[in-house]
Design an enzyme around this catalytic site. Structure first.
Site, PDB file in Angstrom:
ATOM      1  N   LYS A 193      -5.309 -10.332  -9.543  1.00  0.00           N
ATOM      2  CA  LYS A 193      -6.499 -10.766  -8.817  1.00  0.00           C
ATOM      3  C   LYS A 193      -7.704  -9.968  -9.337  1.00  0.00           C
ATOM      4  O   LYS A 193      -7.571  -8.766  -9.615  1.00  0.00           O
ATOM      5  CB  LYS A 193      -6.266 -10.472  -7.329  1.00  0.00           C
ATOM      6  CG  LYS A 193      -7.348 -10.953  -6.409  1.00  0.00           C
ATOM      7  CD  LYS A 193      -6.931 -10.717  -4.962  1.00  0.00           C
ATOM      8  CE  LYS A 193      -8.083 -11.047  -4.026  1.00  0.00           C
ATOM      9  NZ  LYS A 193      -7.722 -10.912  -2.622  1.00  0.00           N
TER      10      LYS A 193
ATOM     11  N   LYS B 173       0.846  -1.215   0.000  1.00  0.00           N
ATOM     12  CA  LYS B 173       0.000   0.000   0.000  1.00  0.00           C
ATOM     13  C   LYS B 173       0.873   1.253   0.000  1.00  0.00           C
ATOM     14  O   LYS B 173       0.522   2.256  -0.618  1.00  0.00           O
ATOM     15  CB  LYS B 173      -0.940  -0.016   1.207  1.00  0.00           C
ATOM     16  CG  LYS B 173      -2.025  -1.081   1.061  1.00  0.00           C
ATOM     17  CD  LYS B 173      -3.376  -0.583   1.493  1.00  0.00           C
ATOM     18  CE  LYS B 173      -4.472  -1.524   1.007  1.00  0.00           C
ATOM     19  NZ  LYS B 173      -5.052  -2.315   2.055  1.00  0.00           N
TER      20      LYS B 173
ATOM     21  N   LYS C 160     -12.334  -4.674  -8.757  1.00  0.00           N
ATOM     22  CA  LYS C 160     -13.117  -3.605  -9.367  1.00  0.00           C
ATOM     23  C   LYS C 160     -12.207  -2.471  -9.830  1.00  0.00           C
ATOM     24  O   LYS C 160     -12.380  -1.917 -10.910  1.00  0.00           O
ATOM     25  CB  LYS C 160     -14.111  -3.086  -8.326  1.00  0.00           C
ATOM     26  CG  LYS C 160     -15.104  -2.124  -8.878  1.00  0.00           C
ATOM     27  CD  LYS C 160     -16.154  -1.818  -7.872  1.00  0.00           C
ATOM     28  CE  LYS C 160     -17.100  -0.785  -8.445  1.00  0.00           C
ATOM     29  NZ  LYS C 160     -18.272  -0.595  -7.639  1.00  0.00           N
TER      30      LYS C 160
END
Ligand code: SF4
Length: 324
Positions: free
Chosen positions: A192, A112, A195
């Site tokens: 993976k 992240k 959205k």
């Protein structure tokens, strides 16, 4: 007494078939075996400062999908994380027993930081403690996870051991229950299904939208011509067909290797099978969407039930930590 399961769903809006295969289907199946607590984790969505203007709608859409998939509010506790404010208190208390070095070594934190270097906030570092708090607030025995989430669960188990050592036996060490379909790859065949990457198919998509998406899927990159033998082991369409049409998979594997089937026909068959499989779910979703007051009541009732468990846990924790 049944063991308790806890799982959280991040409210990114409508769920996609990756969420459904990786989590939703298991959630539904576990309702008959466990005491299930399912939570839409809205606080987690804040760690990366997503567009919060859409958050309420995203929560609602995710809940619609979960109910349409078969989650039953009579069997399971289904609620929104921030509707049970005890989570914030346990999060603060567990922060006191979690060494910073444990959090800095978590692989998803490093990832992240790489993805959002402009927003490495305190909440992001503490994210695994918040996740641990979700599990421990409801004293869950079992947590369904994909392989990529195993480091988070291991950290939760370390926090449990540390807390129990300091303050006496309080929490069970949560066990991982690996999902049957651990990683659903997106239609790009690389990452993976997600959205944000746009490589997904929404559960609520129409049959036409589903077919259009599937027809754009990447297959075996080495197969340039219809007459080239295929390599199903590297093809994501094959993996998805394995799930949606397990009875046909042996024949498909042989036909692909011998170039007896082309990728266009194969993808069309996949789209048809997804549409068949999801037809009932999609019809239920339309029915539920026509009853928004019912869906809101599910959230209210779920939070009340969750809060009863949360209060008990928090009282015990505060007492053991000398706060009351
Ligand atoms: Fe994949 Fe099907 Fe094409 Fe074989 S025929 S490479 S399984 S899409």
């Amino acid at each position: 007494m049944n063991k308790r399961v806890f799982s959280g769903v991040r409210p990114t809006g409508r769920l996609h078939i990756g969420n459904y295969l990786g989590a939703g289907k298991n959630y539904v199946a576990m309702q008959n075996e466990y005491d299930c607590v399912y939570c839409i984790v809205d606080l987690h969505a804040l760690t990366t400062l997503e567009d919060t203007g859409k958050l309420q709608n995203n929560i609602y859409e995710a809940l619609l999908d979960l109910l349409a998939a078969g989650l039953d509010p009579q069997k399971s506790v289904i609620f929104v994380q921030s509707h049970v404010p005890e989570i914030n208190e346990l999060f603060a208390l567990l922060s006191m027993v979690t060494p910073l070095s444990w959090l800095l070594r978590v692989p998803t934190f490093k990832e992240k930081v790489r993805l959002h270097p402009q927003n490495v906030n305190y909440g992001l570092v503490g994210y695994p403690v918040l996740m641990t708090s979700d599990i421990l607030l409801y004293k869950a025995d079992v947590v369904p996870v994909g392989e990529d989430q195993l480091p988070h669960l291991e950290l939760a188990r370390e926090i449990v051991r540390r807390f129990n050592e300091h303050f006496g036996e309080t929490f069970p060490e949560p066990q991982a229950k690996l999902t049957n379909f651990p990683l659903v790859v997106g239609l790009d065949g690389k990452d993976k299904m997600s959205k944000s990457l746009g490589n997904h198919i929404e559960l609520a998509a129409t049959a036409e939208e589903t077919t259009k998406k599937v027809m754009s899927a990447v297959t075996d990159p080495a197969r340039k011509l219809r007459s080239d033998p295929g390599h199903p082991e590297v093809c994501n369409v094959f993996k998805l067909r394995k799930h949606f049409e397990p009875e046909l998979i042996t024949q498909l594997e042989a036909d692909c290797r011998e170039a007896k089937i082309g990728c266009v026909d194969c993808k069309r068959a996949l789209a048809d099978s997804i549409n068949r499989d999801l037809a009932a779910l999609r019809a239920r979703r339309v029915e539920l969407a026509a009853k928004p007051e019912y869906v809101h009541q599910v959230m209210v009732d779920g939070a009340k039930r969750a809060q009863i468990i949360a209060r008990q846990t928090l009282d015990e924790v505060k007492s053991k930590m000398g706060l009351i």
